[in-house]
Design a protein around this motif. Structure first.
Motif: not given
Length: 167
Positions: A102-104, A133-134, A140-141, A162-163
Motif C-alpha cells: 500500500g505504500v505506492g 510491475r510498474a 491500476r492507478q 493521467y487525467s
C-alpha cells in the motif's frame, strides 16, 4: 506538503536535502529489479542528482516514511517546455521490501492531491519497457498510454498519461 498520514499507512512528507543519499540508495535498489543484468554501470552521482531535485524551486520530492525509514519516493515538476497545467512524474520508487503493502498507492494519492491543489490537469511519465510491475501499478492507478507521445521503435520507454481528477 509538510506531512500527511494515510490511515494506517506511512507519513508522506517533503524530502529534505540531507536525505539525498538515502533516497539515491532506495532509487537504485528499486531500479535494479527491472534490469535483467542489474543497473547499468555509470559514473553518474545519484546522490547529487537527488539533492538537486529536492532543492529545485520548481520541483517537488515527496517521501513515504514508516518507523523512521524512507520507504518510497516521488519526484515531479512541470516538464521542460510543457504547459503549466501538466506535471511530469520523473521518479517514483518504493523499497522492494515494501511492494504490495500500500505504500505506492499512498504515495501516488499524495502526489495526485498535490497536483490537484497546484491546478494540474494532466500528469505524464515514462516507464521502462521491462518494468512490468510498474506498468501494472500505473494502470491500476488510472494511467493510460499517451496518445500524443507513442514510443519510438528503438525506445526502451512507454509514455503514460493521467487525467488529474477534479475535486
Amino acid at each position: 506538503m509538510i506531512s500527511q498520514r494515510v490511515t494506517g499507512g506511512p507519513v508522506i512528507r517533503t524530502a529534505l536535502p540531507e536525505e539525498a543519499e538515502i533516497i539515491a540508495e532506495l532509487h537504485l535498489r528499486a531500479r535494479s529489479t527491472y534490469y535483467p543484468d542489474g543497473v547499468p554501470e555509470s559514473d553518474f552521482d545519484w546522490t547529487e542528482a537527488w539533492r538537486g531535485s529536492i532543492e529545485r524551486p520548481d520541483g517537488h520530492v515527496l517521501c513515504a516514511v514508516a518507523q523512521g525509514r524512507i520507504i518510497g519516493i516521488a519526484s515531479f515538476r512541470t516538464p521542460e517546455g510543457g504547459p503549466a497545467e501538466t506535471v511530469k512524474l520523473f521518479q517514483f520508487h518504493v523499497d522492494p521490501d515494501r511492494w504490495r503493502s500500500g505504500v505506492g498507492t499512498a504515495l501516488h494519492t499524495a502526489c495526485v492531491e498535490e497536483w490537484r491543489a497546484d491546478g494540474r490537469r494532466t500528469a505524464v511519465l515514462d516507464v521502462h519497457t521491462d518494468n512490468r510491475r510498474a506498468q501494472a501499478f500505473y494502470g491500476r492507478q488510472g494511467w493510460v498510454p499517451d496518445p500524443e507521445n507513442p514510443p519510438a521503435e528503438d525506445d526502451h520507454h512507454l509514455f503514460l498519461r493521467y487525467s488529474v481528477p477534479r475535486e
